[in-house]
Design an enzyme around this catalytic site. Sequence first.
Site, mmCIF file in Angstrom:
data_model
loop_
_atom_site.group_PDB
_atom_site.id
_atom_site.type_symbol
_atom_site.label_atom_id
_atom_site.label_comp_id
_atom_site.label_asym_id
_atom_site.label_seq_id
_atom_site.Cartn_x
_atom_site.Cartn_y
_atom_site.Cartn_z
ATOM 1 C CE LYS B 97 39.123 32.998 39.646
ATOM 2 N NZ LYS B 97 40.164 33.772 40.320
ATOM 3 N N GLY B 158 48.616 39.223 37.514
ATOM 4 C CA GLY B 158 49.040 40.609 37.362
ATOM 5 C C GLY B 158 50.299 40.805 36.528
ATOM 6 C CB ALA B 184 46.344 34.480 36.770
ATOM 7 N N GLY B 185 47.375 36.159 34.344
ATOM 8 C CA GLY B 185 48.582 36.486 33.583
ATOM 9 C C GLY B 185 48.338 36.934 32.154
ATOM 10 C CG ASN B 206 40.887 42.012 37.889
ATOM 11 O OD1 ASN B 206 40.758 43.193 37.573
ATOM 12 N ND2 ASN B 206 40.643 41.628 39.105
ATOM 13 C CB THR B 207 46.004 42.824 36.124
ATOM 14 O OG1 THR B 207 45.862 42.152 37.363
ATOM 15 C CG2 THR B 207 47.034 43.923 36.279
#
Lengths: 374, 258
Positions: B97, B158, B184-185, B206-207
């Site tokens: 990645k 995040g 993301a996000g 993830n976050t």
Amino acid sequence: MTFLDEFKKYDHKEVLDRIMGKTAQDVERALQAERPSIEDFAALISPAAENFLEPMAERSHRNTLQRFGNNIQMYVPLYISNVCANGCVYCGFNVDNPVNRKTLSLDEIEQEAVELNRHEFRHVLVLTGEAPGVIGNDYIAAAIRKIRPLFSSISIEVYPMDVAGYRSMVEAGVDGLTIYQETYNTDLYKELHLVGKKRDFEWRLGTPERGCEAGIRRVGIGALLGLGNFYVETFFTGLHALYLAHKYWRTQVSVSFPRIRPAEGGFAPLYEVTDKQMVQGICAIRLLLPDCGLTLSTRESSRFRDNLIPLGITQMSAGSSTAPGGYAQKDDGTGQFNIDDDRSPEEISRVVRAKGYEAVWKDWDAAFLRENVS
Amino acid sequence: MDELVIAGRKFKSRLMVGTGKFSSNQAMLEAMEASGSDIVTVALRRVDIDNPADYMLKHIDRQKYLLLPNTSGARDAEEAVRLARLSRAAGCEPWIKLEVTPDPYYLLPDPIETYKAAQILVKDGFTVLPYINADPILAKHLQELGCATVMPLGAPIGTNKGVKTKDNIAIIIEQAHVPVVVDAGLGAPSHAAEAMEMGADAVLVNTALAVSSNPGMMAAAFKKGVEAGREAFLAGLGKQRKFAEASSPLTGFLREEK
């Protein structure tokens, strides 16, 4: 344009008046701002914000969690020499102090490093005093090369160098630099630094920029709390960090909060910084710079450190000795100051976990910078 | 069966998870399990890649999960390539990645350096999954290079803001020949569902899991969000209308018998 130019736009007295003039409404506005301005920051560090510590702490906690997660990155200081030609009145290594001076040999440095490596440490901060002719760039670079197979991240907290000096450090394997201004009050700076190269305020002020210029990845700054007025020192620390983060956008800027500790020479703080003010300063910096690293050393008591963990701290030292040879040598030198939190890394790791955080020992890889390493 | 196929390899789950920011390794493992993911990404800077005793390497079951190393922390192409090669040399599968984020603040991906690194790594035999801004032209370039997916961000890492780059992601999805993974996000299962309803092939989270007070439950919720979004996409969503349709059409009289 340098930070010195920016710094010169401010008058110490005016800054203090501005901070003291902040009202509860100013603090409320600052707390509502998505990205607080430097004026908002002045409100957050002001006496008016003392009644807003809980909402500040909550926001600081949330911001930090979002950006850094439930992680605390662990590092350890490695003092390789306490020889120093400077006369900083607050420091245990002051040239006039009758302390046991020691400069470790490369073999001794390696023994120290092996001992630290045994305790999971992979991030190390190498420290020296400033002694031209005794400790030079070549010695430090050789020390870095000696220990680099044992660590994934190596930072330095040594005397200020020029850009070429820092480049040679990067080549040797350094990825982080810590350099405290001690005080942003120019008059006080002169009074506290009596002899030695450190007398040059402006050279020191430009040091973080020279580190960034040389390509050091992480640069940490801070004021030594207990010297100048808390409000003004914190204001300039925030201004300095903001300046560096904007100008050197590839560099991770971090801020430390070193509070004066008892040391050889018996220096008493000139300005009493309370626990409340420390908390206020940490939270205000976090609100000003949501992505900034915030560092806490073993200078503080274990109880205070444990309670600061969720407030915005991202890095902590543990199991520290401030004496050259303090980990593996029988005959170590005198320490720079007395640490308060003397728990072992394993103990601190357990406390961090109990607070709902993971102690992260490795968060960098030397392979970013060099071939043939892991 | 509706499987996700990346570089010829089939995956049951369309939810990928990250391993950073968790309060403990145990919490991370629970979230992975509950997410039903087959692909978990690990920052190479966090692991001792040569050390088999490293916690993450030891505890992530590689029979069950594809361990997808990422180059998080790399500032330019050279660093990312070095990290990728290091992981392959240490025995990881040659999947990477690719993350090149020179700005340590918003961690936004550098399009130029990402492209350069992808060029080298694809030639080098890696299966490359690049993290990019939601830039449809960059996505085309990377696809032409031979990247296995494109991974546009929904919002900065995040931030939990959701699919803020919706219009551009829609263009990427419309034009891509490789799987599109919204990276993301994404802060809520509804965000993941939204991306999947739009036709994204997968999402990476993830976050939102790591900083939840119950990562396992949150991972299970994301699993459902992803599945619901995917099923809705496959079933075909009804068109949204700005106004209600009149039950007595205004031009109905034209069809009336005289």
